[in-house]
Design a protein around this motif. Structure first.
Motif, PDB file in Angstrom:
ATOM      1  N   VAL A 197       0.810  -1.213   0.000  1.00 49.32           N
ATOM      2  CA  VAL A 197       0.000   0.000   0.000  1.00 49.32           C
ATOM      3  C   VAL A 197       0.850   1.273   0.000  1.00 49.32           C
ATOM      4  CG1 VAL A 197      -1.843   1.258   1.177  1.00 49.32           C
ATOM      5  CG2 VAL A 197      -1.891  -1.241   1.126  1.00 49.32           C
ATOM      6  N   PRO A 198       1.912   1.385   0.823  1.00 50.94           N
ATOM      7  CA  PRO A 198       2.713   2.621   0.764  1.00 50.94           C
ATOM      8  C   PRO A 198       3.324   2.872  -0.610  1.00 50.94           C
ATOM      9  CG  PRO A 198       3.194   1.408   2.775  1.00 50.94           C
ATOM     10  CD  PRO A 198       2.375   0.506   1.916  1.00 50.94           C
ATOM     11  N   GLU A 199       3.687   1.817  -1.318  1.00 52.57           N
ATOM     12  CA  GLU A 199       4.238   1.988  -2.658  1.00 52.57           C
ATOM     13  C   GLU A 199       3.172   2.474  -3.630  1.00 52.57           C
ATOM     14  OE1 GLU A 199       6.461  -1.360  -4.086  1.00 52.57           O
ATOM     15  OE2 GLU A 199       7.535  -1.614  -2.179  1.00 52.57           O
ATOM     16  N   CYS A 200       1.939   2.013  -3.460  1.00 54.47           N
ATOM     17  CA  CYS A 200       0.834   2.514  -4.279  1.00 54.47           C
ATOM     18  C   CYS A 200       0.660   4.012  -4.066  1.00 54.47           C
ATOM     19  CB  CYS A 200      -0.465   1.800  -3.916  1.00 54.47           C
ATOM     20  SG  CYS A 200      -0.515   0.042  -4.320  1.00 54.47           S
ATOM     21  N   VAL A 201       0.696   4.428  -2.811  1.00 54.19           N
ATOM     22  CA  VAL A 201       0.540   5.851  -2.488  1.00 54.19           C
ATOM     23  C   VAL A 201       1.648   6.666  -3.139  1.00 54.19           C
ATOM     24  CG1 VAL A 201       0.609   7.546  -0.611  1.00 54.19           C
ATOM     25  CG2 VAL A 201      -0.719   5.426  -0.343  1.00 54.19           C
ATOM     26  N   ALA A 202       2.884   6.205  -3.003  1.00 57.75           N
ATOM     27  CA  ALA A 202       4.013   6.940  -3.579  1.00 57.75           C
ATOM     28  C   ALA A 202       3.898   7.043  -5.097  1.00 57.75           C
ATOM     29  CB  ALA A 202       5.318   6.255  -3.188  1.00 57.75           C
ATOM     30  N   ARG A 203       3.387   5.998  -5.718  1.00 54.17           N
ATOM     31  CA  ARG A 203       3.284   5.984  -7.182  1.00 54.17           C
ATOM     32  C   ARG A 203       2.314   7.039  -7.692  1.00 54.17           C
ATOM     33  NH1 ARG A 203       0.749   0.970 -10.699  1.00 54.17           N
ATOM     34  NH2 ARG A 203       1.064   1.864 -12.778  1.00 54.17           N
ATOM     35  N   VAL A 204       1.223   7.261  -6.970  1.00 58.41           N
ATOM     36  CA  VAL A 204       0.180   8.168  -7.471  1.00 58.41           C
ATOM     37  C   VAL A 204       0.191   9.525  -6.778  1.00 58.41           C
ATOM     38  CG1 VAL A 204      -1.264   6.194  -8.062  1.00 58.41           C
ATOM     39  CG2 VAL A 204      -1.586   7.326  -5.857  1.00 58.41           C
ATOM     40  N   ALA A 205       1.124   9.748  -5.868  1.00 55.31           N
ATOM     41  CA  ALA A 205       1.127  10.968  -5.059  1.00 55.31           C
ATOM     42  C   ALA A 205       0.984  12.247  -5.882  1.00 55.31           C
ATOM     43  CB  ALA A 205       2.388  11.020  -4.198  1.00 55.31           C
ATOM     44  N   PRO A 206       1.655  12.395  -7.030  1.00 54.04           N
ATOM     45  CA  PRO A 206       1.532  13.651  -7.776  1.00 54.04           C
ATOM     46  C   PRO A 206       0.133  13.915  -8.321  1.00 54.04           C
ATOM     47  CG  PRO A 206       3.479  12.421  -8.477  1.00 54.04           C
ATOM     48  CD  PRO A 206       2.652  11.500  -7.646  1.00 54.04           C
ATOM     49  N   HIS A 207      -0.708  12.873  -8.367  1.00 55.65           N
ATOM     50  CA  HIS A 207      -2.028  12.992  -8.984  1.00 55.65           C
ATOM     51  C   HIS A 207      -3.172  13.008  -7.965  1.00 55.65           C
ATOM     52  CE1 HIS A 207       0.145  12.157 -12.676  1.00 55.65           C
ATOM     53  NE2 HIS A 207       0.622  11.048 -12.122  1.00 55.65           N
ATOM     54  N   LEU A 208      -2.859  12.830  -6.693  1.00 54.92           N
ATOM     55  CA  LEU A 208      -3.909  12.710  -5.683  1.00 54.92           C
ATOM     56  C   LEU A 208      -4.602  14.038  -5.417  1.00 54.92           C
ATOM     57  CD1 LEU A 208      -2.391  10.386  -2.922  1.00 54.92           C
ATOM     58  CD2 LEU A 208      -4.121   9.817  -4.648  1.00 54.92           C
ATOM     59  N   VAL A 209      -5.932  14.018  -5.452  1.00 58.63           N
ATOM     60  CA  VAL A 209      -6.726  15.180  -5.053  1.00 58.63           C
ATOM     61  C   VAL A 209      -7.728  14.820  -3.956  1.00 58.63           C
ATOM     62  CG1 VAL A 209      -6.479  16.274  -7.311  1.00 58.63           C
ATOM     63  CG2 VAL A 209      -8.451  14.800  -6.876  1.00 58.63           C
ATOM     64  N   ASN A 210      -7.864  13.527  -3.673  1.00 57.17           N
ATOM     65  CA  ASN A 210      -8.834  13.072  -2.680  1.00 57.17           C
ATOM     66  C   ASN A 210      -8.415  11.678  -2.223  1.00 57.17           C
ATOM     67  OD1 ASN A 210     -11.232  12.886  -1.130  1.00 57.17           O
ATOM     68  ND2 ASN A 210     -12.350  11.956  -2.823  1.00 57.17           N
ATOM     69  N   PRO A 234       0.621   3.175   9.819  1.00 55.63           N
ATOM     70  CA  PRO A 234       1.660   4.212   9.957  1.00 55.63           C
ATOM     71  C   PRO A 234       2.500   4.422   8.702  1.00 55.63           C
ATOM     72  CG  PRO A 234       1.479   2.993  11.995  1.00 55.63           C
ATOM     73  CD  PRO A 234       0.588   2.281  11.002  1.00 55.63           C
ATOM     74  N   PRO A 235       2.981   3.375   8.007  1.00 56.41           N
ATOM     75  CA  PRO A 235       3.741   3.626   6.774  1.00 56.41           C
ATOM     76  C   PRO A 235       2.892   4.253   5.668  1.00 56.41           C
ATOM     77  CG  PRO A 235       4.166   1.415   7.598  1.00 56.41           C
ATOM     78  CD  PRO A 235       2.993   1.942   8.363  1.00 56.41           C
ATOM     79  N   VAL A 236       1.605   3.934   5.647  1.00 56.56           N
ATOM     80  CA  VAL A 236       0.710   4.509   4.636  1.00 56.56           C
ATOM     81  C   VAL A 236       0.558   6.011   4.855  1.00 56.56           C
ATOM     82  CG1 VAL A 236      -1.635   4.511   3.729  1.00 56.56           C
ATOM     83  CG2 VAL A 236      -0.533   2.339   4.317  1.00 56.56           C
ATOM     84  N   LEU A 237       0.299   6.404   6.099  1.00 54.03           N
ATOM     85  CA  LEU A 237       0.139   7.823   6.401  1.00 54.03           C
ATOM     86  C   LEU A 237       1.449   8.572   6.193  1.00 54.03           C
ATOM     87  CD1 LEU A 237      -2.150   7.556   9.559  1.00 54.03           C
ATOM     88  CD2 LEU A 237      -2.812   7.894   7.171  1.00 54.03           C
ATOM     89  N   ARG A 238       2.548   7.917   6.520  1.00 52.79           N
ATOM     90  CA  ARG A 238       3.852   8.535   6.272  1.00 52.79           C
ATOM     91  C   ARG A 238       4.072   8.733   4.776  1.00 52.79           C
ATOM     92  NH1 ARG A 238       6.749   5.189   9.020  1.00 52.79           N
ATOM     93  NH2 ARG A 238       7.620   3.956   7.305  1.00 52.79           N
ATOM     94  N   ALA A 239       3.644   7.782   3.960  1.00 55.67           N
ATOM     95  CA  ALA A 239       3.794   7.911   2.509  1.00 55.67           C
ATOM     96  C   ALA A 239       2.967   9.071   1.966  1.00 55.67           C
ATOM     97  CB  ALA A 239       3.402   6.602   1.817  1.00 55.67           C
ATOM     98  N   LEU A 240       1.774   9.267   2.513  1.00 53.35           N
ATOM     99  CA  LEU A 240       0.966  10.403   2.096  1.00 53.35           C
ATOM    100  C   LEU A 240       1.659  11.721   2.429  1.00 53.35           C
ATOM    101  CD1 LEU A 240      -2.591   9.192   3.161  1.00 53.35           C
ATOM    102  CD2 LEU A 240      -1.868   9.710   0.831  1.00 53.35           C
ATOM    103  N   ALA A 241       2.188  11.804   3.647  1.00 50.90           N
ATOM    104  CA  ALA A 241       2.889  13.029   4.055  1.00 50.90           C
ATOM    105  C   ALA A 241       4.145  13.233   3.226  1.00 50.90           C
ATOM    106  CB  ALA A 241       3.222  12.962   5.544  1.00 50.90           C
ATOM    107  N   ASP A 242       4.917  12.181   3.029  1.00 46.42           N
ATOM    108  CA  ASP A 242       6.150  12.289   2.256  1.00 46.42           C
ATOM    109  C   ASP A 242       5.872  12.684   0.799  1.00 46.42           C
ATOM    110  OD1 ASP A 242       7.556  11.568   4.498  1.00 46.42           O
ATOM    111  OD2 ASP A 242       7.965   9.511   3.853  1.00 46.42           O
ATOM    112  N   GLY A 243       4.709  12.277   0.298  1.00 48.37           N
ATOM    113  CA  GLY A 243       4.344  12.618  -1.072  1.00 48.37           C
ATOM    114  C   GLY A 243       3.809  14.027  -1.222  1.00 48.37           C
ATOM    115  N   GLY A 244       3.705  14.749  -0.104  1.00 51.92           N
ATOM    116  CA  GLY A 244       3.246  16.130  -0.154  1.00 51.92           C
ATOM    117  C   GLY A 244       1.747  16.284  -0.291  1.00 51.92           C
ATOM    118  N   TYR A 245       0.990  15.238   0.024  1.00 54.83           N
ATOM    119  CA  TYR A 245      -0.460  15.318  -0.126  1.00 54.83           C
ATOM    120  C   TYR A 245      -1.051  16.248   0.926  1.00 54.83           C
ATOM    121  CZ  TYR A 245      -5.366  14.067  -0.297  1.00 54.83           C
ATOM    122  OH  TYR A 245      -6.735  14.125  -0.385  1.00 54.83           O
ATOM    123  N   GLY A 246      -1.829  17.231   0.481  1.00 56.70           N
ATOM    124  CA  GLY A 246      -2.412  18.201   1.397  1.00 56.70           C
ATOM    125  C   GLY A 246      -3.921  18.183   1.441  1.00 56.70           C
ATOM    126  N   GLY A 247      -4.552  17.270   0.701  1.00 58.04           N
ATOM    127  CA  GLY A 247      -6.008  17.198   0.682  1.00 58.04           C
ATOM    128  C   GLY A 247      -6.556  16.427   1.866  1.00 58.04           C
TER     129      GLY A 247
END
Length: 285
Positions: A197-210, A234-247
């Protein structure tokens, strides 16, 4: 950067919308994922303009950000769940609904309007269904750009676009419009994506809006409370933060309305603790 947690109103189906918003805000959530439905800001009921204005004012009063969700089960057809979709012969009704959702999203100041493909009807071949989806999404991208709204298209298990790879194919076929982003359900990643799951988040981070968040098990599309599935959060939420997701990261538990306030409180406590654990892991790293 701290994540911004929200809660989905489809998990408050037994509450009036005004009451649901108050409970969600009182618990400490920063936003709400508002599913347009017959009992929550019905886009086909009388007095829509006034009701949207009152909802916008209430959201502002409560300090809640909002995304608009369009996954109501029986809003358009009382007999067929989620029907019609963009893939059906009578898809005009779905397009009308999505246009209304975009207009409502614009009036609410929504951060995104989220939607999905639908299940391919057995009477429609795959090529025809894909063509209908692309043309429908192109129409919605144009409408969103005119309204100044961002779309979040969600890969959904069992639908024509069910994986991250499917989403990238659709985006490419649309010509990568600026209004077309991704809604990612964290549980879906565990359900059917091949990567962690964290790798999935990192892969799509630039495109996430929701982002929708829930627990899930491999191969089973069932939205579970945190801790009842197989995801290490915890690694999933860290991946969201590391990817710069602000939504918004909104809890998606549509079958838990019978205990909505209790489940919502437990969920926020869990997410806050998991976020702190993820940060400590970063510090150790």
């Amino acid at each position: 950067m701290s994540l911004r947690f929200g809660y989905g109103t489809n998990g408050f189906a037994n509450h009036r919308l005004t009451d649901a918003l108050a409970v969600i805000a009182d618990l400490g959530y920063e936003g709400v994922a508002l599913t347009l439905d017959h009992h929550h800001l019905d886009p086909y009921a009388d007095g829509l303009v006034e009701r949207v204005a009152k909802t916008a004012a209430r959201l502002d009063e409560l300090g809640l950000a909002v995304v608009v969700e369009t996954g109501a089960r029986y809003l358009l057809d009382p007999r067929r769940k989620h029907a019609p979709t963009l893939l059906d012969d009578e898809r005009g009704l779905r397009l009308d609904f999505l246009r209304r959702a975009v207009a409502i999203g614009a009036d609410l100041g929504a951060e995104a309007v989220s939607y999905w493909a639908g299940v391919r009807p057995s009477t429609v071949d795959e090529a025809t269904a894909w063509g209908r989806l692309v043309s429908g999404c192109a129409e919605m991208a144009d409408a969103a750009e005119r309204a100044g709204v961002v779309l979040g298209f969600e890969p959904e298990p069992g639908m024509l676009v069910q994986t991250i790879a499917d989403w990238f194919r659709l985006r490419a076929d649309l010509g990568a419009p600026g209004s077309f982003g991704m809604t990612l359900d964290i549980g879906h990643c565990r359900c059917l994506e091949p990567d962690p799951v964290p790798e999935c988040v990192a892969r799509v981070a630039p495109h996430l809006v929701n982002v929708q968040i829930d627990d899930m098990r491999r191969g089973v599309h069932e939205h579970l409370e945190f801790g009842d599935g197989e995801i290490d959060f915890p690694p999933v939420l860290r991946a969201l933060a590391d990817g710069g997701y602000g939504g918004l990261v909104a809890v998606e538990l549509p079958r838990h309305s019978h205990a909505a306030p209790t489940v919502a409180e437990r969920s926020l406590n869990f997410l806050r603790a998991a976020e702190q654990t993820g940060r400590r892991g970063d510090d150790r790293g």
